[in-house]
Motif scaffolding. Structure first.
Motif, mmCIF file in Angstrom:
data_model
loop_
_atom_site.group_PDB
_atom_site.id
_atom_site.type_symbol
_atom_site.label_atom_id
_atom_site.label_comp_id
_atom_site.label_asym_id
_atom_site.label_seq_id
_atom_site.Cartn_x
_atom_site.Cartn_y
_atom_site.Cartn_z
ATOM 1 N N ILE A 221 0.821 -1.214 0.000
ATOM 2 C CA ILE A 221 0.000 0.000 0.000
ATOM 3 C C ILE A 221 0.854 1.264 0.000
ATOM 4 N N ALA A 222 2.166 1.128 0.198
ATOM 5 C CA ALA A 222 3.034 2.307 0.126
ATOM 6 C C ALA A 222 4.468 1.864 -0.107
ATOM 7 N N ASP A 223 5.242 2.742 -0.718
ATOM 8 C CA ASP A 223 6.645 2.478 -1.032
ATOM 9 C C ASP A 223 7.306 3.840 -1.197
ATOM 10 N N GLY A 224 8.049 4.273 -0.183
ATOM 11 C CA GLY A 224 8.650 5.605 -0.269
ATOM 12 C C GLY A 224 9.572 5.854 0.904
ATOM 13 N N THR A 225 9.954 7.121 1.066
ATOM 14 C CA THR A 225 10.809 7.452 2.198
ATOM 15 C C THR A 225 9.972 7.359 3.473
ATOM 16 N N PRO A 226 10.641 7.166 4.632
ATOM 17 C CA PRO A 226 9.875 7.112 5.883
ATOM 18 C C PRO A 226 8.955 8.315 6.060
ATOM 19 N N SER A 227 9.419 9.523 5.720
ATOM 20 C CA SER A 227 8.563 10.687 5.946
ATOM 21 C C SER A 227 7.364 10.694 4.998
ATOM 22 N N GLU A 228 7.539 10.189 3.785
ATOM 23 C CA GLU A 228 6.381 10.066 2.875
ATOM 24 C C GLU A 228 5.377 9.053 3.410
ATOM 25 N N VAL A 229 5.921 7.924 3.870
ATOM 26 C CA VAL A 229 5.052 6.815 4.255
ATOM 27 C C VAL A 229 4.225 7.151 5.504
ATOM 28 N N VAL A 230 4.833 7.848 6.478
ATOM 29 C CA VAL A 230 4.058 8.154 7.690
ATOM 30 C C VAL A 230 2.975 9.203 7.423
ATOM 31 N N ARG A 231 3.068 9.881 6.295
ATOM 32 C CA ARG A 231 2.026 10.856 5.944
ATOM 33 C C ARG A 231 0.973 10.277 5.017
ATOM 34 N N ASN A 232 1.183 9.034 4.607
ATOM 35 C CA ASN A 232 0.267 8.417 3.647
ATOM 36 C C ASN A 232 -1.027 8.012 4.370
ATOM 37 N N PRO A 233 -2.179 8.599 3.965
ATOM 38 C CA PRO A 233 -3.426 8.361 4.693
ATOM 39 C C PRO A 233 -3.800 6.881 4.779
ATOM 40 N N GLU A 234 -3.532 6.124 3.698
ATOM 41 C CA GLU A 234 -3.901 4.708 3.715
ATOM 42 C C GLU A 234 -3.064 3.941 4.749
#
Ligand SMILES: Nc1ncnc2c1ncn2[C@@H]1O[C@H](COP(=O)(O)OP(=O)(O)O)[C@@H](O)[C@H]1O
Ligand SMILES: [Mg+2]
Length: 246
Positions: A221-234
Motif C-alpha cells: 500500500i506504500a513504497d517511499g521514504t519514511p517521511s512520505e510513508v508516515v504521511r500516507n493516509p492509507e
C-alpha cells in the motif's frame, strides 16, 4: 552491474488455498539500498521474503536477480545470486559452537564473489557481529539476542549481495534494538550490501531506513521514504495510526 535492479519482484502473488498471503506485489531493489518492510501481523511480510529467497514459489508473478529470471528456481539458485536471509525463528545449530555455526554458512559462500576481508573466515565474521568472545560456546548457551546476531553471521558467511532480515530485533530490549539497527547500517555501509529489513519495532526502523514498503493484507500500500510513508493516509488508516506520533 548490468543496469538491472539487484532483485525485482513483478506482481508476486502467493496463495495458500483460498488465502492470498501476498497479492500482486511489485518492487525493485537497487544495489546498496537499506529498505524496511512494515505491516501488521499477517500482512504477508514473511511470505514475501519466502518468495524473494526462493523458499516459496509464487503462485503468480516473476522474480529477477540482476535481470536473470529466477521464478520457480530452487533456493540454492537464489543463494548463488547472492541472496541470503534470516528466519523469524532463529535457526542455529544449538549443540554446535558459535564459530562452527558460522563455518557452516561459509561452506555455502558464493564462489567467485569477491569477499570483503571482513568476511574472510569465522573469526572475522564473529568480530564484525560482536560475538568473538562467544566463539567456543555452544549456540544454545548464548542469549536469545546473541542468537539473532549469530543468525545474521551465518547469513553473512554465505557472502551475500542482498541480505533479508526477518524481525531480527524481535524480543530485544530497547537498547539492543538500537544496537541492532546500528549494526545493520554498518553492514550495509562496510560490506556494500543491499539490506531488506522486516521489523515490528516500526519507530526504530523508520529512523534507520531510506525507504520503506508497507504491506497490508498482502498488498503493497506504500513504497517511499519514511517521511512520505508516515504521511500516507492509507498507511495511517491501516497500520500506523497508534504507532507513530504525528
Ligand atoms: N505455510 C502457510 N500455509 C498457510 N497459510 C500461511 C502459511 N504461511 C503464512 N500463512 C498465512 O499467510 C498470511 C501472511 O502470513 P505472514 O507472511 O507470516 O505474515 P507476516 O510475516 O506479515 O506476519 C497469514 O494469514 C498467515 O496465516
Ligand atoms: Mg512474519
Amino acid at each position: 552491474m548490468n543496469g538491472h535492479p539487484l532483485l525485482e519482484a513483478r506482481g508476486v502473488t502467493v496463495r495458500f488455498g483460498g488465502l492470498t498471503a501476498v497479492d500482486g506485489v511489485s518492487a525493485a531493489f537497487a544495489p546498496g539500498e537499506l529498505v524496511g518492510i512494515i505491516g501488521p501481523n499477517g500482512a504477508g511480510k514473511t511470505t514475501f521474503f519466502n518468495a524473494l529467497s526462493g523458499v516459496t514459489a509464487p503462485s503468480a508473478g516473476e522474480l529477477f536477480a540482476g535481470g536473470l529470471r529466477l521464478t520457480g528456481a530452487r533456493p540454492h539458485r537464489y543463494a548463488r545470486q547472492g541472496i541470503a536471509r534470516t528466519f523469524q525463528t532463529p535457526r542455529v545449530f544449538a549443540e554446535l559452537p558459535v564459530a562452527a555455526n558460522v563455518d557452516f554458512g561459509l561452506q555455502f559462500a558464493g564462489r567467485g564473489r569477491s569477499a570483503s576481508w571482513l568476511l574472510k573466515d569465522a573469526a572475522s565474521i564473529l568480530n564484525l557481529i560482536g560475538l568473538a568472545d562467544q566463539a567456543a560456546l555452544p549456540a544454545a548457551a548464548i542469549t536469545p539476542s546473541q542468537q539473532r546476531l549469530l543468525e545474521i553471521g551465518m547469513a553473512l558467511a554465505t557472502r551475500p549481495r542482498l541480505l533479508l532480515l526477518d524481525e531480527v530485533a524481535a524480543g530485544l530490549t530497547e537498547g539492543e534494538v538500537e544496537a541492532m539497527a546500528q549494526l545493520i547500517r554498518r553492514l550495509r555501509d562496510e560490506l556494500d550490501l543491499t539490506v531488506i529489513w522486516i521489523e515490528h519495532a516500526v519507530t526504530t526502523l523508520l529512523r534507520h531506513v531510506e525507504r520503506v514498503l508497507v504491506l497490508h493484507q498482502g498488498r503493497k500500500i506504500a513504497d517511499g521514504t519514511p517521511s512520505e510513508v508516515v504521511r500516507n493516509p492509507e498507511v495511517v488508516e491501516a497500520y500506523l495510526g497508534d504507532e507513530v506520533p504525528a
